[in-house]
Design an enzyme around this catalytic site. Structure first.
Site, PDB file in Angstrom:
ATOM      1  N   CYS A   1     -26.061 -25.324  35.685  1.00 40.63           N
ATOM      2  CA  CYS A   1     -27.271 -24.742  36.244  1.00 40.63           C
ATOM      3  C   CYS A   1     -27.609 -25.493  37.523  1.00 40.63           C
ATOM      4  CB  CYS A   1     -28.482 -24.790  35.331  1.00 40.63           C
ATOM      5  SG  CYS A   1     -28.281 -23.901  33.798  1.00 40.63           S
TER       6      CYS A   1
ATOM      7  N   ARG B   1     -22.456 -24.353  40.065  1.00 43.12           N
ATOM      8  CA  ARG B   1     -22.961 -24.979  38.835  1.00 43.12           C
ATOM      9  C   ARG B   1     -23.237 -23.951  37.734  1.00 43.12           C
ATOM     10  NH1 ARG B   1     -24.803 -30.195  39.934  1.00 43.12           N
ATOM     11  NH2 ARG B   1     -26.049 -30.158  38.057  1.00 43.12           N
TER      12      ARG B   1
ATOM     13  N   TRP C   1     -26.101 -21.364  34.107  1.00 46.17           N
ATOM     14  CA  TRP C   1     -24.937 -21.345  33.204  1.00 46.17           C
ATOM     15  C   TRP C   1     -25.535 -21.298  31.802  1.00 46.17           C
ATOM     16  CZ3 TRP C   1     -22.725 -24.211  29.242  1.00 46.17           C
ATOM     17  CH2 TRP C   1     -21.388 -23.901  28.941  1.00 46.17           C
TER      18      TRP C   1
ATOM     19  N   ASN D   1     -32.682 -27.379  34.079  1.00 52.33           N
ATOM     20  CA  ASN D   1     -31.236 -27.587  33.959  1.00 52.33           C
ATOM     21  C   ASN D   1     -31.043 -28.605  32.833  1.00 52.33           C
ATOM     22  OD1 ASN D   1     -29.011 -29.647  35.964  1.00 52.33           O
ATOM     23  ND2 ASN D   1     -28.513 -28.332  34.269  1.00 52.33           N
ATOM     24  N   GLY D   2     -30.348 -28.194  31.765  1.00 44.02           N
ATOM     25  CA  GLY D   2     -30.135 -29.118  30.649  1.00 44.02           C
ATOM     26  C   GLY D   2     -30.311 -28.397  29.322  1.00 44.02           C
TER      27      GLY D   2
ATOM     28  N   GLU E   1      -2.076 -30.304  33.556  1.00 42.14           N
ATOM     29  CA  GLU E   1      -2.989 -29.917  34.634  1.00 42.14           C
ATOM     30  C   GLU E   1      -2.606 -28.539  35.193  1.00 42.14           C
ATOM     31  OE1 GLU E   1      -5.771 -30.786  35.560  1.00 42.14           O
ATOM     32  OE2 GLU E   1      -6.014 -30.173  37.638  1.00 42.14           O
TER      33      GLU E   1
ATOM     34  N   LYS F   1      -5.116 -25.338  35.217  1.00 44.48           N
ATOM     35  CA  LYS F   1      -5.468 -24.624  36.457  1.00 44.48           C
ATOM     36  C   LYS F   1      -5.208 -23.133  36.293  1.00 44.48           C
ATOM     37  CE  LYS F   1      -7.466 -26.982  37.949  1.00 44.48           C
ATOM     38  NZ  LYS F   1      -7.863 -28.353  37.942  1.00 44.48           N
TER      39      LYS F   1
ATOM     40  N   GLU G   1      -7.758 -21.424  33.928  1.00 43.20           N
ATOM     41  CA  GLU G   1      -9.096 -21.318  34.508  1.00 43.20           C
ATOM     42  C   GLU G   1      -9.189 -20.213  35.541  1.00 43.20           C
ATOM     43  OE1 GLU G   1     -11.340 -25.158  35.596  1.00 43.20           O
ATOM     44  OE2 GLU G   1      -9.243 -25.567  36.072  1.00 43.20           O
TER      45      GLU G   1
ATOM     46  N   HIS H   1      10.195 -29.112  18.520  1.00 42.61           N
ATOM     47  CA  HIS H   1       9.424 -29.405  17.301  1.00 42.61           C
ATOM     48  C   HIS H   1       8.420 -28.292  16.988  1.00 42.61           C
ATOM     49  CE1 HIS H   1      11.256 -33.325  17.177  1.00 42.61           C
ATOM     50  NE2 HIS H   1      10.947 -33.491  18.443  1.00 42.61           N
TER      51      HIS H   1
ATOM     52  N   LYS I   1     -19.235 -26.016  37.413  1.00 39.65           N
ATOM     53  CA  LYS I   1     -18.531 -27.193  37.919  1.00 39.65           C
ATOM     54  C   LYS I   1     -18.999 -28.486  37.268  1.00 39.65           C
ATOM     55  CE  LYS I   1     -16.201 -29.132  41.568  1.00 39.65           C
ATOM     56  NZ  LYS I   1     -14.889 -29.038  40.950  1.00 39.65           N
TER      57      LYS I   1
HETATM   58  C1  F6R Z   1     -11.013 -28.339  35.765  1.00 41.86           C
HETATM   59  C2  F6R Z   1     -12.253 -29.059  35.940  1.00 41.86           C
HETATM   60  C3  F6R Z   1     -12.860 -29.694  34.759  1.00 41.86           C
HETATM   61  C4  F6R Z   1     -13.453 -31.057  35.122  1.00 41.86           C
HETATM   62  C5  F6R Z   1     -14.243 -31.632  33.942  1.00 41.86           C
HETATM   63  C6  F6R Z   1     -14.764 -33.020  34.234  1.00 41.86           C
HETATM   64  O1  F6R Z   1     -10.544 -27.780  36.935  1.00 41.86           O
HETATM   65  O2  F6R Z   1     -12.774 -29.119  37.017  1.00 41.86           O
HETATM   66  O3  F6R Z   1     -11.975 -29.792  33.704  1.00 41.86           O
HETATM   67  O4  F6R Z   1     -12.410 -31.905  35.493  1.00 41.86           O
HETATM   68  O5  F6R Z   1     -15.310 -30.786  33.634  1.00 41.86           O
HETATM   69  O6  F6R Z   1     -15.639 -33.020  35.319  1.00 41.86           O
HETATM   70  P1  F6R Z   1     -15.968 -34.341  36.101  1.00 41.86           P
HETATM   71  O7  F6R Z   1     -14.720 -34.827  36.716  1.00 41.86           O
HETATM   72  O8  F6R Z   1     -16.991 -33.926  37.112  1.00 41.86           O
HETATM   73  O9  F6R Z   1     -16.519 -35.328  35.111  1.00 41.86           O
END
Ligand code: F6R
Length: 611
Positions: free
Chosen positions: A2, A27, A73, A99-100, A484, A488, A491, A507, A606
């Site tokens: 948020c 956010r 969010w 926000n929270g 990773e 990616k 997502e 396995h 994010k």
């Molecule tokens: C994936 C992504 C998330 C963040 C995770 C941690 O692309 O961005 O998996 O890596 O939410 O966020 P931070 O690094 O801000 O603690």
């Protein structure tokens, strides 16, 4: 999670709030809304992205010099107009954004229902707002006092901002666990979840701390602690330019940030790595070198992509420093009563520095005597402030929801720490140390070379965009990169993808392989290379499609694979800084080919400030 933004001063509030919401949209984008106060409090809100709110307000009289806004969010209650913020109190005179999460909303709601309050939304925010108003009506002399009393009963995380029709010259804000920054202008103030909505107007900001309350008027900012004592605001100068938060000619932030990686890594090395002198200088390490050298154990804590950086760092630290390392998901670590000894070093990895799980995990570990070292991107963020020492990643603002340049910058800092510590402990020879320093200095240019292959990766993405599933395999240093790459792709393209250590396939997961299944091998040359060749043969024998990230001139893999993307040769420890880049581009171009909003993938936000 948020985004909130507010303005009070002599300008028109709506355009400032709208632009702020667009900047904070990373956010959350389930709904957006604004409350504007001219003489009367008007609230406008809409399910969906900020653009939908904006379109719905065309032609309306939005004149106001005070206002609050929110981009959501969803936590409590589905994304909808009625669950969108700002919420209005039952008298109609107060509006609030939040926000929270309010964890103990249920008993408070029950009390309020028994007093006759009617709820128009399913949110915890509306519960807190009615609660504040109830106290304001019966037990408090001012809204400020009512907020203070109410927050004493609240369990959870919040930033709230309130607008009161009867006091149009004052905004009340408070924070615990979620971020709030206040920009100081000339007879005006700007409030936001981060500095991006503010930098265009002022560079002077105050970061609000947990449990602080702000009473904000156009010409005055009063900060108070829960005991109602005034605190002197600590004014910081923002070290950020507007260009850093704009797309700068790229179609998406994600693409811009992928292409910024040579600069991000270079900025991260600048002033630290000196290949000519053969030295690594890092204030946060130098100051605590003895403590770090003596560490019996290092625990790396993070979430998502940051956890992947931690996993790779586990391999690197054990190799270069010979210190036992554990890597932990913050969300598990915080709840499972881990054994922590005084003297354990925790390295916290976070782009935003606000991830709720990571923050609480660190608070717990700190209480038990661990030393907290932060590897954080956002300067002044909660995790940066909680850390006893640290090294910023200096990647610049990362706005695309999927983390890209923050990841390579995290890896860069972690490599620097491991190399420095390993050498200080005599766990590596001077020769190896100098070799790694020289190799690391070459990485930004090598990433540039990888980026020149973007068009080839785009073609690959278009070819495989309709796949239902993907597998990503790697061994050793490239295993975290396989994870990773899978994250990616999930997502950004919503294609189901899994990452595995290549040797684990037999396995169990090899049962998934059928004709045409795309399997990405992260196969740069390293000690496991021949083993990986065998793993790829096993896939070919079962008619899977092998897509491989290889080192230039690797003829063996080139022959086995159906598709290859070559990256420049590098020391095997550092090669992940190169091999991850094609995977980021693959995800980006696949999402693009599927017509998806790559900067705002569904259900994500994010900065994950709720647990
Ligand atoms: C994936 C992504 C998330 C963040 C995770 C941690 O692309 O961005 O998996 O890596 O939410 O966020 P931070 O690094 O801000 O603690």
């Amino acid at each position: 999670m948020c985004g909130i933004v507010a303005y009070i001063g002599s300008r028109e509030a709506y355009p400032i709030i709208l632009k702020g919401l667009q900047r904070l949209e990373y956010r959350g984008y389930d709904s957006a809304g604004v409350a504007l106060l001219d003489k009367k409090l008007e609230i406008y809100k809409k399910k969906g992205k900020v653009a939908e709110l904006e379109a719905s307000l065309v032609g309306k009289n939005l004149h106001a010099q005070a206002g609050i806004g929110h981009t959501r969010w969803a936590t409590h209650g589905e994304p909808s107009d009625r669950n969108a913020h700002p919420h209005r109190s039952s008298s109609g005179k107060l509006a609030m954004v939040h926000n929270g999460i309010i964890e103990n909303f249920a008993p408070i709601k029950k009390e309020l229902v028994s007093k006759g309050y009617v709820f128009e939304s399913d949110t915890d925010t509306e519960v807190l707002l009615h609660f504040i108003e109830d106290i304001y009506k019966h037990d408090a002399k001012s809204l400020e006092e009512a907020v203070r009393i109410a927050l004493k009963r609240i369990v959870g995380a919040y930033v709230i901002i309130l607008l009161d029709q009867d006091h149009p010259d004052t905004l009340i804000a408070a924070r615990k666990g979620s971020p709030l920054v206040i920009g100081i202008g000339k007879n005006e103030h700007f409030l936001a979840s981060d500095a991006s909505p503010i930098i265009e107007y002022t560079k002077e900001v105050v970061y609000i701390n947990d449990y602080e309350m702000a009473i904000v008027k156009p010409d005055e900012l009063i900060l108070k602690n829960p005991g109602n004592e005034r605190i002197t605001p600590f004014i910081t100068k923002l070290d950020m330019e507007l260009a850093a938060i704009e797309k700068g000619g790229y179609d998406h932030f994600m693409l811009k940030e992928i292409f910024e990686q040579p600069t991000a890594v270079f900025d991260c090395l600048r002033g630290r790595l000196d290949p000519k002198a053969g030295t690594i200088r890092m204030g946060g390490i130098d100051k605590h070198l003895d403590l770090l050298k003596e560490a019996k154990r290092i625990i790396l804590v993070g979430c998502g992509t940051s956890w992947h950086a931690g996993l790779l760092a586990e391999y690197v630290f054990e190799e270069l420093c010979r210190i036992p390392v554990e890597v932990e998901y913050a969300s598990e670590f915080r709840y499972r009563n881990p054994v922590i000894h005084p003297g354990d070093v925790i390295i916290a990895i976070s782009q935003s520095g606000e991830t709720a799980d990571t923050l609480v995990a660190l608070e717990n570990a700190k209480k038990q005597g661990a030393f907290i070292f932060g590897v954080v991107n956002v300067v002044g963020s909660s995790i940066a402030r909680l850390s006893q020492a640290g090294a910023y990643t200096h990647a610049g603002p990362e706005i695309g929801v999927a983390s890209t340049k923050a990841f390579t910058a995290q890896l860069t800092v972690l490599y620097l720490i491991a190399m420095k510590l390993g050498f200080a402990k005599s766990a590596i020879t001077k020769e190896r140390y100098l070799h790694l320093i020289n190799e690391l200095a070459l990485i930004p240019e090598k990433i540039n070379e990888v980026l020149r292959k973007a068009d080839d990766i785009k073609i690959l993405a278009e070819k495989y965009k309709d796949a239902r599933d993907f597998l990503f395999l790697g061994r050793g240093y490239n295993f975290p990169i396989a994870l990773e790459g899978a994250l990616k792709l999930k997502e950004i393209s919503y294609i189901h993808a899994e990452g595995y250590p290549a040797a684990e396939m037999k396995h169990g997961p090899i049962a998934l392989v059928e004709e045409g299944l795309p399997i990405v091998f992260v196969a740069t040359k390293d000690a496991y290379h021949e083993k990986l060749v065998s793993n790829a043969q096993e896939i070919k024998a079962r008619k899977g499609k092998v897509l491989a990230i290889i080192t230039e001139n690797d003829t063996i893999f080139h022959e086995i694979a159906d598709e290859t993307i070559a990256v420049p040769a590098a020391d095997e420890i550092l090669a992940p800084l190169l091999s991850v880049v094609p995977l980021q581009l693959l995800a980006y171009y696949t999402g693009l080919a599927k017509g998806l909003d790559v900067d705002k993938p569904r259900n994500l936000a994010k900065s994950v400030t709720v647990e």
